[in-house]
Design a protein around this motif. Structure first.
Motif, PDB file in Angstrom:
ATOM      1  N   GLN A 138      -4.827 -12.455  51.895  1.00 35.80           N
ATOM      2  CA  GLN A 138      -3.806 -13.363  51.378  1.00 35.80           C
ATOM      3  C   GLN A 138      -4.384 -14.749  51.133  1.00 35.80           C
ATOM      4  OE1 GLN A 138      -0.767 -12.698  50.324  1.00 35.80           O
ATOM      5  NE2 GLN A 138      -0.388 -14.849  49.788  1.00 35.80           N
ATOM      6  N   LYS A 141      -6.430 -14.638  48.029  1.00 31.72           N
ATOM      7  CA  LYS A 141      -5.562 -14.610  46.858  1.00 31.72           C
ATOM      8  C   LYS A 141      -5.038 -16.006  46.539  1.00 31.72           C
ATOM      9  CE  LYS A 141      -2.780 -12.644  43.775  1.00 31.72           C
ATOM     10  NZ  LYS A 141      -3.268 -11.939  42.570  1.00 31.72           N
ATOM     11  N   GLU A 142      -4.577 -16.696  47.564  1.00 32.32           N
ATOM     12  CA  GLU A 142      -4.012 -18.032  47.361  1.00 32.32           C
ATOM     13  C   GLU A 142      -5.075 -19.030  46.901  1.00 32.32           C
ATOM     14  OE1 GLU A 142      -2.154 -18.922  51.086  1.00 32.32           O
ATOM     15  OE2 GLU A 142      -0.497 -17.505  50.766  1.00 32.32           O
ATOM     16  N   ASP A 144      -7.480 -18.208  44.966  1.00 27.37           N
ATOM     17  CA  ASP A 144      -7.826 -17.794  43.604  1.00 27.37           C
ATOM     18  C   ASP A 144      -9.281 -17.329  43.461  1.00 27.37           C
ATOM     19  OD1 ASP A 144      -7.178 -17.288  40.942  1.00 27.37           O
ATOM     20  OD2 ASP A 144      -7.793 -19.284  40.281  1.00 27.37           O
ATOM     21  N   LYS A 169      -3.171  -7.154  46.960  1.00 26.19           N
ATOM     22  CA  LYS A 169      -3.204  -8.511  46.411  1.00 26.19           C
ATOM     23  C   LYS A 169      -3.578  -8.506  44.933  1.00 26.19           C
ATOM     24  CE  LYS A 169      -2.418  -9.738  50.612  1.00 26.19           C
ATOM     25  NZ  LYS A 169      -1.010  -9.928  51.018  1.00 26.19           N
ATOM     26  N   ASP A 170      -3.697  -7.310  44.351  1.00 25.83           N
ATOM     27  CA  ASP A 170      -4.018  -7.170  42.932  1.00 25.83           C
ATOM     28  C   ASP A 170      -5.347  -7.841  42.589  1.00 25.83           C
ATOM     29  OD1 ASP A 170      -3.502  -6.166  40.382  1.00 25.83           O
ATOM     30  OD2 ASP A 170      -2.555  -8.040  39.719  1.00 25.83           O
ATOM     31  N   LEU A 171      -6.333  -7.628  43.468  1.00 28.30           N
ATOM     32  CA  LEU A 171      -7.677  -8.160  43.260  1.00 28.30           C
ATOM     33  C   LEU A 171      -8.683  -7.017  43.223  1.00 28.30           C
ATOM     34  CD1 LEU A 171      -7.577 -11.215  45.687  1.00 28.30           C
ATOM     35  CD2 LEU A 171      -7.940 -11.340  43.215  1.00 28.30           C
TER      36      LEU A 171
END
Length: 349
Positions: A138, A141-142, A144, A169-171
């Motif tokens: 997370q 993700k935040e 970037d 996290k769609d990464l």
């Protein structure tokens, strides 16, 4: 524009510099043993320079130094309150350095790793591991990041949990395994079985990192390459492991006459056991030759070693102008202006 990891893999070999753990310990900014990357908060300039040195010698990726920066490690050293600030700082510093690349901004990867608490027979341990990975993913993700690297897993199921949390996290996910001396993952999977499953479940890159040098990693990489349709990664340590001693955890140093304060040469007396950069370059050519797409080095690597690896697979690095050239050396050079009495002395020196 900065190309994605997937596009770079489609267009050629991706070089990845790892090994910050040992490198920063050598530079005096990290404690061997606990191996927690407090440097991201305590000495951010030292971490930035290390990032920079590996990027300038060929790494397409600035890997945020959050290896071991998980809740369990922070608990052990009594600094759990620094967990989130440390993770965010490591990523932000990586992003600053990535933007310095003069040709194309480097990729920035978040990093999660083996927790050392995973127990295949303890469901509560699995829940704790998932929570640890979820919060680190997370934060990545935040902040970037371009993708998340999950590494050094010696349990297949722990690697699967890491992959699941990254994909939530769609990464993009890179998942690499650490194979210990039994030559099989500790929950019974072979590395090729594990990598095939991880690839089919959505990992962009699968493979191996750490624990093993080129000689004892490459045979397993070849098996993975045969079993996996997607991209394969290999990031060995730069030490001379052997069939008798396949990992660096129990490498003996037969020439040492001093008393070692540790049971083995690992981790602070491995110095005489390095491969030289030319051997590592030959390994990189071999890895590329069998179709490995994501190539790097792990614990123990130096920037000069990584540059040799990058150049061996056809890449010119920012610091390639400083690659070895003995033409001007006073003993071994061939420049016609060198003093003959010195050049002739090279066989006696």
């Amino acid at each position: 524009m900065k190309r994605s990891l997937k596009r770079r893999l489609q267009e050629g070999t991706v070089i990845v510099g790892e090994g910050y753990l040992f490198e920063l310990e050598r530079r005096g900014y990290l404690q061997a043993g606990s191996f927690v990357p407090e440097v991201a908060l305590a000495n951010p300039d030292a971490l930035k320079q290390t990032y920079r040195d590996f990027m300038n010698t060929g790494s397409d990726v600035v890997l945020a130094f959050t290896y071991n920066a998980h809740r369990e490690k922070m608990r052990i050293i009594g600094k759990e309150e620094l967990l989130e600030p440390l993770n965010r700082s490591a990523i932000r510093l990586a992003k600053e350095v990535a933007k310095e690349h003069p040709l194309e901004e480097a990729l920035v990867a978040g990093n999660i790793s083996n927790t050392n608490i995973f127990d295949p027979y303890d469901e509560s341990s699995k829940s704790k591991v998932r929570e640890m990975f979820a919060e680190m993913a997370q934060w990545s993700k935040e902040e970037d990041v371009d993708f998340i690297n999950g590494e050094t897993f010696y349990y297949h199921e722990e690697a699967e949990i890491a992959l699941e949390e990254i994909l939530k996290k769609d990464l993009p996910a890179v998942i690499t395994l650490g194979l210990m001396g039994e030559n099989i993952l500790r929950d019974g999977y072979t590395v090729e079985e594990s990598c095939k499953i991880l690839s089919e479940k959505g990992a962009l890159v699968v493979g191996m990192n750490c624990f093993r040098g080129p000689d004892t990693m490459q045979p397993y990489i070849a098996k993975i390459r045969k079993h996996v349709d997607g991209y394969v990664g290999a990031l060995p340590i730069p030490y001379r492991t052997s069939d008798e001693h396949p990992t660096f955890f129990n490498l003996p140093d037969g020439g040492c006459s001093c008393h070692l304060p540790t049971e083995t040469t690992f981790p602070t007396a491995l110095d005489p056991l390095y491969h030289n950069r030319y051997e590592l370059a030959e390994w990189a050519k071999e890895a590329k030759g069998i179709g490995v797409n994501y190539i790097g080095l792990c614990c123990g690597a130096s920037p000069a070693m990584l540059r040799a690896v990058a150049e061996a697979v056809g890449k010119e690095t920012i610091n390639s102008p400083y690659s070895p050239n003995m033409e001007k050396h006073f003993l071994f050079g061939k420049d016609k202006t060198l003093k003959e009495h010195n050049v002739g002395y090279r066989f006696k020196a």
